[in-house]
Scaffold this motif. Structure first.
Motif, PDB file in Angstrom:
ATOM      1  N   ARG A 215       5.376  -3.709   3.057  1.00 31.64           N
ATOM      2  CA  ARG A 215       6.681  -3.244   3.297  1.00 31.64           C
ATOM      3  C   ARG A 215       6.932  -3.064   4.922  1.00 31.64           C
ATOM      4  O   ARG A 215       6.123  -2.782   5.561  1.00 31.64           O
ATOM      5  CB  ARG A 215       6.731  -1.633   2.543  1.00 31.64           C
ATOM      6  CG  ARG A 215       6.486  -1.666   1.085  1.00 31.64           C
ATOM      7  CD  ARG A 215       7.047  -0.377   0.525  1.00 31.64           C
ATOM      8  NE  ARG A 215       6.841  -0.641  -0.998  1.00 31.64           N
ATOM      9  CZ  ARG A 215       7.165   0.379  -1.781  1.00 31.64           C
ATOM     10  NH1 ARG A 215       7.615   1.639  -1.445  1.00 31.64           N
ATOM     11  NH2 ARG A 215       7.263   0.179  -3.331  1.00 31.64           N
ATOM     12  N   GLY A 218      10.016   0.526   8.705  1.00 35.22           N
ATOM     13  CA  GLY A 218      11.311   1.460   8.750  1.00 35.22           C
ATOM     14  C   GLY A 218      11.296   2.215   9.777  1.00 35.22           C
ATOM     15  O   GLY A 218      10.387   2.277  10.757  1.00 35.22           O
ATOM     16  N   THR A 224       7.740   5.799   4.381  1.00 35.08           N
ATOM     17  CA  THR A 224       7.676   4.732   3.521  1.00 35.08           C
ATOM     18  C   THR A 224       6.368   4.605   2.583  1.00 35.08           C
ATOM     19  O   THR A 224       6.132   4.332   1.696  1.00 35.08           O
ATOM     20  CB  THR A 224       7.860   3.399   4.569  1.00 35.08           C
ATOM     21  OG1 THR A 224       9.210   3.555   5.392  1.00 35.08           O
ATOM     22  CG2 THR A 224       7.803   2.308   3.833  1.00 35.08           C
ATOM     23  N   TYR A 228       5.456   4.672  -1.312  1.00 35.46           N
ATOM     24  CA  TYR A 228       4.745   3.545  -1.859  1.00 35.46           C
ATOM     25  C   TYR A 228       3.756   4.287  -2.757  1.00 35.46           C
ATOM     26  O   TYR A 228       3.299   3.812  -3.873  1.00 35.46           O
ATOM     27  CB  TYR A 228       4.346   2.784  -0.669  1.00 35.46           C
ATOM     28  CG  TYR A 228       3.095   1.463  -1.299  1.00 35.46           C
ATOM     29  CD1 TYR A 228       3.638   0.483  -1.866  1.00 35.46           C
ATOM     30  CD2 TYR A 228       1.811   1.665  -0.978  1.00 35.46           C
ATOM     31  CE1 TYR A 228       2.645  -0.320  -2.444  1.00 35.46           C
ATOM     32  CE2 TYR A 228       0.924   0.815  -1.380  1.00 35.46           C
ATOM     33  CZ  TYR A 228       1.206  -0.225  -2.096  1.00 35.46           C
ATOM     34  OH  TYR A 228       0.325  -1.134  -2.510  1.00 35.46           O
TER      35      TYR A 228
END
Length: 457
Positions: A215, A218, A224, A228
């Protein structure tokens, strides 16, 4: 999809020596190949190995080509039954190799029973043969039931006599190799927080996002990662729930950041649908009982957030934790409808159906696998137990998945199960006369069930 080529990786070395210790595998007196998972090996380009090469790599731990030059024992801490323990780490295992699978996901080959490490404390670093067989059975059954799990890759008997308090001793020894998506645990982050190493917390977070979660970090990589982890844990606990599986030891060092089930010790499958059923004889207060597994995983996630709090703002981590109840509820509905072989419907209808089904299982006292099997694809047994009255009413509003009953497995007289008495019965011929045929047949039967379920995945 065709089998991928072998593709080595050394991603773990990006983290540096603060995260692991280079170790030597134990020199075993014997190397008897007992189990090789060619299906798993095919996914990482290793199915073509001869038995001799297999033993060289997964019994003597000769480095795989272009892979890690030496095994690495990973460092971590963790809460054990909610008591913090800073004296953990890989004590009888190590990370041996990393590879890319057909989807280019990073996969780890790790061991159990491969010898002492700096984190062994008073342990001998070994694994009993029975313990290895039990882990094979757990992973095969869970994979078949749609649970995200590590996969038992190899089991080699090693010729040593071990003394154990929970097995008739001396008992036979083995070394197990697991294939999994990650060996990064919640306890890996806890250790760095406890040692006040914010730079390493950032490094581990970015490693996990790039190589495990895949991922974009960000603007806030810690948020983040937290999202997850929460999503993976919610999916996993729902998969355990629908499988009727009790892990037994849900400590933070046994929680993988990828949301992948692993490390099978005193596991059990439910003989009946009972919230208070426990797997570990030493879980005296039922902390990790069947009905408390969601609570346990949420508690662990809070501890992960506390570790990340050393480098992140609490306000950025809390939204992920707040998603937990709904994520679990959604995942349970999704997994239950899949195992029942029914099409999805409105959330309220799904919730009513699943709740009524679980009430029926609890009140009837029937073995859960038999109940899932009996009602597959919306079929109704000739004389359903009266406890399923509300379920049958709710069932009228659902349609079967296409192909829900196509596989011949659904015509069998009984489903494949794996209760503790069966596990003991499978071990007995191995222990008494070195007869592995019953285990081979059970693995084949479990995989056949998996094929039947996968047909409607």
């Amino acid at each position: 999809m065709s089998a991928p080529d072998y593709r080595a990786s050394r991603a773990i070395l990006e983290l540096g020596p603060d995260f692991f210790d280079a170790v030597e595998p134990a020199p075993f007196p014997a190397h008897i190949l007992r189990y090789r998972n060619d299906r798993a090996a095919r996914s990482v380009g290793l199915a073509g190995l001869s038995d001799a090469d297999w033993i060289a790599y997964f019994g003597r731990f000769q480095p795989l080509p272009d892979n890690l030059p030496q095994p690495l024992a990973l460092r971590y801490h963790g809460h054990q039954f909610r008591t913090y323990n800073p004296e953990l780490g890989d004590g009888r295992g190590f990370l041996f190799a990393q590879l890319l699978d057909g989807e280019r996901r990073l996969m780890d080959l790790g061991t159990k029973g491969s010898g002492r490490t700096p984190w062994s404390r008073s342990g001998d670093g070994r694994l009993t043969l029975k313990g290895g067989v039990r882990e094979i059975l757990a992973t095969e059954m869970l994979e078949a039931l749609g649970v995200t799990t590590s996969r038992s890759f190899s089991l080699i008997e090693t010729g040593e006599a071990l003394e154990r308090g929970d097995e008739p001793s001396p008992t036979r020894s083995s070394v197990l190799v697991r294939l999994s998506h990650s060996h990064i645990r919640y306890g890996s982050f806890q250790r760095l927080a406890a040692l006040e190493q914010p730079a390493n917390l950032e490094k581990l977070t970015l490693y996990a996002l790039e190589h495990v979660a895949r991922r974009d970090p960000g603007a806030d990589p810690y948020a983040t990662l937290m999202h997850y982890a929460v999503e993976g844990a919610a999916r996993l606990v729902a998969e355990w729930h629908v499988a009727g599986f009790v892990h037994g030891v849900l400590n933070t060092d046994n929680m993988n950041i990828s949301g992948e089930s692993f490390d099978y010790g005193p596991w059990r499958f439910l003989p009946r649908w009972e919230a208070g059923f426990t797997a570990a004889y030493f879980d005296h207060f039922g902390l990790y009982a069947f009905g408390r597994q969601a609570e346990a995983l949420h508690w662990n996630l809070v501890e992960l957030a506390k570790a990340l709090r050393h480098v992140a703002q609490a306000e950025s981590l809390l939204p992920a934790l707040h998603r937990w109840p709904e994520l679990v509820a959604q995942a349970v509905r999704r997994q239950a409808l899949w195992r029942l072989g029914l099409k999805r419907a409105a959330p309220e209808a799904e919730e009513s159906l699943v709740r009524a089904f679980e009430v029926g299982m609890a009140e009837s006292g029937l073995q859960p696998d038999a109940v899932w099997f009996a009602f597959r694809g919306g079929r109704i047994p000739s004389a359903p137990h009266p406890a399923f009255g509300a379920f049958l009413e709710a069932l009228a509003g659902f349609e079967p998945l296409e192909g829900a009953l196509d596989h011949a497995y659904w015509g069998d007289a009984q489903p494949a199960t794996l209760l503790i008495d069966e596990v003991e019965a499978l071990w007995e011929p191995i222990a008494s006369r070195d007869d592995w045929s019953a285990l081979d047949l059970k693995i084949a039967a479990v995989r056949r069930m998996g094929e039947a379920l996968a047909g409607t995945a």
